[in-house]
Design an enzyme around this catalytic site. Structure first.
Site, PDB file in Angstrom:
ATOM      1  CE  LYS A 183      -4.262  -1.614   1.727  1.00  0.00           C
ATOM      2  NZ  LYS A 183      -5.135  -1.663   2.970  1.00  0.00           N
ATOM      3  CE  LYS A 206      -6.399  -8.387   0.050  1.00  0.00           C
ATOM      4  NZ  LYS A 206      -6.556  -8.117   1.330  1.00  0.00           N
ATOM      5  CE  LYS A 254     -15.958  -2.107  -1.931  1.00  0.00           C
ATOM      6  NZ  LYS A 254     -16.460  -2.515  -0.690  1.00  0.00           N
TER       7      LYS A 254
END
Ligand code: TYM
Length: 327
Positions: free
Chosen positions: A112, A193, A196
Site C-alpha cells: 500500500k 485475493k 475492494k
C-alpha cells in the site's frame, strides 16, 4: 472467558470475499458465544484517505450491509471504532513496545505504501498496532478474519506476549478463527485475493451488484483451458475459486458441488455459480436498500453499541493505565 472481536473497514458495501471470509462466520459466532463485538473500523479507513462525506456515507452503508447479512445488535455489540477513543490511546501504548522493523516487514505496508506518493504515512505503517489495540482493549480471545489478516493477528499475539512479559500476565493471546473460504480470489486473476481496491472492475463482486453485473463478472471470470469442473486450487486456481464460492453460497460441500456439475463445461458452470450468488444475495440486497433509508436508525445502532463497548473497555483500560504507570 471467551470473547470474540472482529472488524471491517467501511469501504461501502462488502464484497464476496468479506462476506465469505468473515461476515458469514460472524453471524454464526454471535449465536455461539455470549460476548461478541463487531466494529466498523473508521479510524483504519483514514490510512487510505477519502473525502469526509464519502467516509461518512461508507460507514452507514457498511453498517446497513452488516445488519442485512444477519448481524443482530441484540446478540453482539456492533459499534463504530472512533466512538471509543481508548482504541487510539491503547495503540499508543502498544506502539511503544513494537519495533519498527517488524512493521516494515508486513506485506500490506509494502504494497500500500507504493500507492502513496509521499512514501507512506505513519498511520499506514502503524495500522496493525491499532488493530492489535482493537483486539486487546477488550481482552478478546478469538478473532474471526480472512487469511489476509493472519499476519496482523500474529503481530497482535506478539504484542500481547511482549506486554505480558514486561508488565505481568494480563492479555489473553488472541486466536484467529478462519472460515473454510478463508481466501476468495479475484475473478480476473485467481492468484491474488478479491479486494475492494482492485482497479479491474470485473475482479470483485460486491454483494449489492445487480444480477446483470454478477452474470457479467462470472462470465468473464478467468479460468484455464480445461473445460471440466474440478477442484484443484494449486493447479487450477480459477475454476477452484468458482467451486469454493459456489459451495460457500449454496451451503453444499465441495464434493456435492462437483457431483452436481459433472458433464458441465466451465462456461456453463460459471452461469450456475452466478445464479447461486444472485439467489444468495437477492434478499440481502433488498434488506440493505431498506436499511439505508433510515440513517438515524443506523447511527443509533452504532452509538448504542459504542456505549456498551465502552463499558467493557473502561475497566480494562484503567488497569492498563495502572500497569504502565500512568496511575
Ligand atoms: P477488511 O475491511 O479489509 O476486510 C474485512 C474482513 O474480510 C476479510 N476478507 C477476505 N476474506 C477472504 N477472501 C478475501 N478475498 C477477503 N478480503 C477481505 C478480511 O480478512 C477481514 O476479516 N484490518 C482489517 C480490519 C480490522 C480488524 C481489526 C479485523 C481492523 N481492526 C481487529 C479484526 C480485528 C481489514 O482491513 O479488514
Amino acid at each position: 472467558v471467551d470473547r470474540i472481536f472482529s472488524g471491517i473497514q467501511p469501504t461501502g458495501t462488502p464484497h464476496l470475499g468479506n462476506y465469505l471470509g468473515a461476515i458469514q462466520n460472524w453471524v454464526n459466532l454471535q449465536e455461539e458465544y455470549s460476548s461478541v463485538l463487531y466494529s466498523i473500523m473508521d479510524m483504519h479507513s483514514l490510512t487510505m484517505p477519502k473525502e469526509p462525506a464519502l467516509l461518512r456515507q461508507n460507514i452507514l452503508d457498511t453498517t446497513a450491509a452488516i445488519l442485512a447479512c444477519g448481524i443482530d445488535p441484540k446478540k453482539c455489540f456492533l459499534f463504530r471504532q472512533s466512538l471509543v477513543p481508548e482504541h487510539a490511546e491503547l495503540a499508543w501504548i502498544l506502539g511503544c513496545i513494537t519495533n519498527v522493523p517488524r512493521l516494515l516487514r508486513l506485506p500490506q505496508w509494502k504494497m500500500k505504501r507504493a500507492s502513496q506518493s509521499n512514501g507512506g504515512t505513519v498511520g499506514l505503517l502503524t495500522y496493525p498496532v491499532l488493530q492489535a489495540a482493537d483486539i486487546l482493549l477488550y481482552k478478546s480471545t478469538h478473532v474471526p478474519v480472512g487469511e489476509d489478516q493472519v499476519l496482523h493477528l500474529e503481530l497482535a499475539q506478539d504484542i500481547a506476549q511482549h506486554f505480558n512479559k514486561k508488565y505481568g500476565e494480563f492479555f489473553p493471546v488472541p486466536k484467529a478463527i478462519l472460515s473454510t473460504t478463508k481466501k476468495i480470489k479475484s475473478l480476473r486473476d485467481p492468484t491474488v485475493k478479491m479486494s475492494k481496491s482492485d482497479t479491474q472492475k470485473l475482479a470483485t463482486v460486491n454483494i449489492v451488484d445487480s444480477p446483470d453485473e454478477i452474470v457479467l463478472k462470472f462470465r468473464k471470470a478467468v479460468t484455464d483451458f480445461t473445460s471440466e469442473v474440478t477442484y484443484d486450487p494449486a493447479n487450477r486456481p480459477g475454476v477452484s475459486n468458482l467451486v469454493s464460492i459456489h459451495s460457500a453460497v449454496s451451503g453444499l460441500s465441495i464434493e456435492e458441488v462437483l457431483h452436481q456439475s459433472v458433464g458441465l463445461d466451465t462456461a456453463h458452470y460459471k452461469m450456475v455459480v452466478a445464479e447461486s450468488v444472485i439467489q444468495k444475495f437477492a434478499p440481502i440486497r433488498n434488506e440493505i436498500k431498506k436499511l439505508q433509508e433510515d440513517k438515524s436508525h443506523l447511527i443509533q445502532v452504532l452509538e448504542a453499541g459504542a456505549e456498551k463497548a465502552k463499558e467493557l473497555a473502561t475497566p480494562i483500560y484503567q488497569e492498563i493505565r495502572r500497569l504502565v504507570g500512568f496511575q
